[in-house]
Enzyme design. Structure first.
Site, mmCIF file in Angstrom:
data_model
loop_
_atom_site.group_PDB
_atom_site.id
_atom_site.type_symbol
_atom_site.label_atom_id
_atom_site.label_comp_id
_atom_site.label_asym_id
_atom_site.label_seq_id
_atom_site.Cartn_x
_atom_site.Cartn_y
_atom_site.Cartn_z
ATOM 1 N N LYS A 102 -10.743 -3.801 -4.304
ATOM 2 C CA LYS A 102 -11.592 -2.611 -4.393
ATOM 3 C C LYS A 102 -10.843 -1.441 -5.004
ATOM 4 O O LYS A 102 -11.435 -0.562 -5.601
ATOM 5 C CB LYS A 102 -12.028 -2.198 -2.986
ATOM 6 C CG LYS A 102 -13.054 -3.091 -2.369
ATOM 7 C CD LYS A 102 -13.266 -2.645 -0.929
ATOM 8 C CE LYS A 102 -14.261 -3.537 -0.248
ATOM 9 N NZ LYS A 102 -14.166 -3.414 1.209
ATOM 10 N N LYS A 128 0.827 -1.202 0.000
ATOM 11 C CA LYS A 128 0.000 0.000 0.000
ATOM 12 C C LYS A 128 0.864 1.255 0.000
ATOM 13 O O LYS A 128 0.547 2.236 -0.660
ATOM 14 C CB LYS A 128 -0.927 0.021 1.217
ATOM 15 C CG LYS A 128 -2.074 -0.953 1.108
ATOM 16 C CD LYS A 128 -3.101 -0.673 2.189
ATOM 17 C CE LYS A 128 -4.210 -1.699 2.169
ATOM 18 N NZ LYS A 128 -5.156 -1.527 3.268
ATOM 19 N N LYS A 175 -4.719 -10.120 -6.907
ATOM 20 C CA LYS A 175 -6.014 -10.406 -6.279
ATOM 21 C C LYS A 175 -7.060 -9.360 -6.689
ATOM 22 O O LYS A 175 -6.719 -8.203 -6.966
ATOM 23 C CB LYS A 175 -5.875 -10.506 -4.755
ATOM 24 C CG LYS A 175 -5.744 -9.185 -4.075
ATOM 25 C CD LYS A 175 -5.921 -9.286 -2.559
ATOM 26 C CE LYS A 175 -5.757 -7.865 -2.035
ATOM 27 N NZ LYS A 175 -5.860 -7.656 -0.650
HETATM 28 P P1 AMP Z 1 -11.303 -5.444 2.497
HETATM 29 O O1 AMP Z 1 -11.999 -5.155 1.224
HETATM 30 O O2 AMP Z 1 -9.820 -5.317 2.337
HETATM 31 O O3 AMP Z 1 -11.837 -4.725 3.672
HETATM 32 O O4 AMP Z 1 -11.556 -6.986 2.760
HETATM 33 C C1 AMP Z 1 -12.693 -7.517 3.414
HETATM 34 C C2 AMP Z 1 -12.564 -9.013 3.507
HETATM 35 O O5 AMP Z 1 -12.579 -9.602 2.190
HETATM 36 C C3 AMP Z 1 -11.263 -9.496 4.165
HETATM 37 O O6 AMP Z 1 -11.549 -10.622 4.967
HETATM 38 C C4 AMP Z 1 -10.397 -9.889 3.003
HETATM 39 O O7 AMP Z 1 -9.464 -10.879 3.323
HETATM 40 C C5 AMP Z 1 -11.424 -10.412 2.008
HETATM 41 N N1 AMP Z 1 -10.969 -10.249 0.623
HETATM 42 C C6 AMP Z 1 -10.612 -9.081 0.033
HETATM 43 N N2 AMP Z 1 -10.260 -9.275 -1.257
HETATM 44 C C7 AMP Z 1 -10.395 -10.618 -1.477
HETATM 45 C C8 AMP Z 1 -10.184 -11.455 -2.628
HETATM 46 N N3 AMP Z 1 -9.771 -10.960 -3.789
HETATM 47 N N4 AMP Z 1 -10.444 -12.781 -2.502
HETATM 48 C C9 AMP Z 1 -10.874 -13.293 -1.320
HETATM 49 N N5 AMP Z 1 -11.089 -12.558 -0.199
HETATM 50 C C10 AMP Z 1 -10.856 -11.233 -0.272
#
Ligand code: AMP
Ligand code: TRP
Length: 326
Positions: free
Chosen positions: A196, A113, A193
């Site tokens: 967002k 990041k 991956k």
């Molecule tokens: P975040 O969007 O970073 O707040 O992630 C929220 C949840 O989604 C966390 O538990 C992450 O580990 C999971 N997560 C985010 N991106 C992925 C992805 N590409 N594949 C699987 N899990 C994800």
């Protein structure tokens, strides 16, 4: 015996995508059957990268609304905005005094990041705030995607260190990471991956995307120059990624998918993937549209109130341990 506790969090920026759903949120919903679940929209984490103060409240509200639409049930689980429960930040500060800078320097997500957005102290200590989130309620288990594994290890480490120095206070939380879907990849670059923050919207499918958008995104998903539908992350990451999605939405095994679509070409397989995703997400879109915004606000405020009350009891025990009690 008291039910075991689950805690998890999600950042409220950008829209929630199927990676979030398949990696984590599906488990959030399912775990409510058995556990005492505490779910948090982590707005304090989100401001570690610049946010527009005018747009942020709307994004936060929308994230909460999507979670409710997906089945997070405020009748059974706690759901609230992190910043409305000040004990999170207080515990993060206390834990930061036992986290070593060497250990923080090894956090890989920070490096990624910081390379992209530039660093700040909040981004650096982001994993300590996450540890505080989890430890605040003495969570036993934490449903997350693969990318959070290292942060969970840090959390356990800080808990152990706190316990050794100040006395047994925190249980060591276990991650709950699904075998399939823990790392859904970008539709445009299957080596990265799904995220967002990817500037290319074609890289992801959002929970609220309409059927035409989903069809277009899947159709344009990057695969390879072969024609065989085969599960092989090394050689066929794009196809394997689509297979994981199909498998998670239908329950079909990789062998079954290969038997059904193996030689039929990518076009036919992609159409099937798109239709299953559309069908799987449709109930969430409907539920989202039916939700009343004032009701969402009311739920989030009641959640914060209940979370503050619960957190305060735990937090006073921590203050006593470190010598900060009133
Ligand atoms: P975040 O969007 O970073 O707040 O992630 C929220 C949840 O989604 C966390 O538990 C992450 O580990 C999971 N997560 C985010 N991106 C992925 C992805 N590409 N594949 C699987 N899990 C994800
Ligand atoms: N860091 C997590 C993410 O980016 C979000 C998060 C914050 C979290 N606090 C948490 C996840 C506590 C699980 C438990 O996805």
């Amino acid at each position: 015996m008291a039910r075991k506790k689950v805690f998890s969090g999600i950042q409220p920026t950008g829209n929630i995508h199927i990676g979030n759903y398949l990696g984590a949120l599906r488990n959030w919903v399912a775990l409510q059957e058995e556990y005492d679940c505490i779910y948090c929209v982590v707005d304090l984490h989100a401001i570690t990268v610049p946010q527009d103060p005018a747009a942020f409240p709307g994004e936060r509200h929308d994230a909460a609304k999507v979670l409710l639409a997906m089945g997070v049930d405020p009748g059974r689980s706690l759901l609230y905005y992190q910043s409305r429960v000040p004990q999170h930040a207080e515990l993060a500060w206390i834990l930061s005094t036992i986290a070593s800078t060497g250990q923080m320097n090894r956090m890989t997500q920070f490096k990624e990041k910081a390379d992209k957005a530039g660093s700040n102290l909040g981004l650096y200590s982001y994993p300590v705030l996450m540890a505080a989130d989890i430890l605040l309620f003495r969570a036993d288990a934490v449903p997350v995607g693969e990318d959070q594994k290292q942060h969970l290890e840090l959390t356990r480490d800080l808990a152990e260190r706190f316990n050794a120095r100040f006395g047994e206070e925190f249980p060591l939380p276990e991650p709950i990471i699904p075998k399939t879907g823990a790392r859904i990849m970008s539709l445009q670059d299957p080596t990265a991956k799904m995220s967002k923050s990817d500037p290319d919207p074609a890289s992801r499918i959002l929970i609220l995307d309409d059927p035409a958008t989903i069809r277009r995104r899947v159709k344009r998903a990057v695969t390879d120059s072969e024609t065989e539908v085969r599960f092989d992350w090394e050689k066929k990451a794009g196809v394997s990624n689509l297979m994981e999605m199909y498998s998670l939405f239908t329950g079909a095994s990789m062998e079954q998918i290969e038997a059904e679509f193996g030689t039929g070409g990518y076009g036919r397989f992609k159409e099937a993937v798109a239709e299953e995703i559309i069908a799987g997400l449709a109930p969430f879109r409907r539920a989202y549209e039916a939700l009343d915004d004032a009701e969402v606000d009311r739920i989030m405020e009641a959640g914060a109130e209940a979370a503050r009350r619960r957190a305060e009891v735990y937090q006073e025990a921590v203050r006593r341990r470190v010598g900060l009690s009133a």
